[in-house]
Enzyme design. Structure first.
Site, PDB file in Angstrom:
ATOM      1  N   SER A  38      58.519  65.368 -31.506  1.00 39.94           N
ATOM      2  CA  SER A  38      56.934  65.317 -31.203  1.00 39.94           C
ATOM      3  C   SER A  38      56.089  64.490 -32.334  1.00 39.94           C
ATOM      4  O   SER A  38      56.606  63.436 -32.367  1.00 39.94           O
ATOM      5  CB  SER A  38      56.417  66.897 -31.153  1.00 39.94           C
ATOM      6  OG  SER A  38      55.369  67.022 -30.599  1.00 39.94           O
ATOM      7  N   ASP A 159      57.901  67.675 -24.168  1.00 42.31           N
ATOM      8  CA  ASP A 159      58.044  67.626 -25.686  1.00 42.31           C
ATOM      9  C   ASP A 159      59.509  68.262 -25.857  1.00 42.31           C
ATOM     10  O   ASP A 159      59.928  69.188 -25.510  1.00 42.31           O
ATOM     11  CB  ASP A 159      56.963  68.669 -26.167  1.00 42.31           C
ATOM     12  CG  ASP A 159      56.956  68.975 -27.644  1.00 42.31           C
ATOM     13  OD1 ASP A 159      57.936  68.548 -28.314  1.00 42.31           O
ATOM     14  OD2 ASP A 159      55.725  69.120 -27.952  1.00 42.31           O
TER      15      ASP A 159
END
Length: 283
Positions: A38, A159
């Site tokens: 991320s 993610d």
């Protein structure tokens, strides 16, 4: 002796990571490989491109711009962070990412995304910082509910933090002798149950495997944190953490707050620099 770097995510808490890696670059600390999740991927790639200060610079310039991150963007496109603006317009035009240096630097850089169909982590080695690599970074940072999954070669990805917040197992497979981990939460932090679970359960029903990972994410994360502490005690890793909760919002736009978190990272890196150098030298 091979050394590797692990970079946790955390949205704007990633400015702590940016402060740490800038100090490490200023002191010519080199790694053979890195893996980012991320924000750890989105900010961490600047290590391989040698762009000290770039993360703070573009966040100060564009945070608060609705095209960068806003509820308006989320309502309009389904992405809290503007997909094209953040991951293509900024690095290609407005604050250019040094792709040439990125390609020449020998450090391997991997990012982690979550396969939307299987819920399993996928590890992509970034090679040229071209369009496809930038889409992998975007996928790594596409938080379910706050972003659509990213389509790459017929598959969809969310993610990486959903399936592998701190990819120790993957990194251990790469056979690095030394492992340095930068987290964005303090040592005593443990993740609690997701308060948005009922909403996510309804919104993400098309992705049952992802929901299963979200359901157990706090437990999985806390197990990794415990493992990391155990490894640190016996010298199997070196960790740099915030000394206290950073308390910064996902869409923080206040320049003072952005700079504050960045400076906490710089200060912590300076404090640990001597110990880090000794750790990397140890046989």
């Amino acid at each position: 002796m091979k050394a590797g770097l692990v970079l946790e995510g955390g949205a704007m808490r990633g400015l702590f990571t940016a402060g740490v890696i800038d100090v490490l670059m200023e002191n010519s600390i080199k790694f053979d490989g890195a893996v980012g999740v991320s924000a750890g991927a989105a900010f961490g790639v600047n290590y391989k491109s040698h762009q000290i200060g770039r993360v703070l610079r573009y966040n100060l310039k564009f945070a608060g711009n609705p095209r960068f991150a806003s509820w308006k963007s989320w309502r309009k496109s389904g992405n809290l962070y503007g997909a094209n603006f953040c991951y293509h317009i900024i690095p290609d035009k407005l604050d250019k990412f040094d792709k040439e240096t990125f390609q020449k630097d020998p450090m391997e850089f991997w990012c982690v995304a979550t396969n939307a169909e299987t819920g399993k982590p996928v590890y992509h080695k970034l090679t040229n910082a071209g369009y496809l690599d930038l889409e992998w970074i975007r996928a790594s940072a596409s938080i379910p509910f706050f972003a659509h999954p990213v389509a790459i070669k017929g598959n969809y990805y969310f993610d990486g933090g959903v399936s592998d917040s701190i990819p120790l197992t993957f990194f251990n497979r790469l056979n690095y002798d030394k492992k340095v981990i930068i987290t964005t939460q303090p040592q005593n932090y443990r993740k609690k149950h997701d308060k948005l679970w009922p909403i996510k359960k309804a919104v993400l029903r098309k992705y049952p495997a992802v929901l299963e990972k979200i359901k157990t994410r706090s437990q999985d994360y806390n197990q990794v944190m415990d493992q990391m502490e155990q490894e640190e005690k016996i010298g199997k890793c070196f960790t740099i953490r915030p000394p206290y909760p950073l308390k910064i919002g996902t869409m923080e736009s206040d320049e003072k707050e952005l700079t504050r978190v960045y400076q906490v990272g710089r200060e912590e890196a300076r404090k640990r620099l001597s110990d880090l150098i000794n750790y990397l030298k140890e046989e």
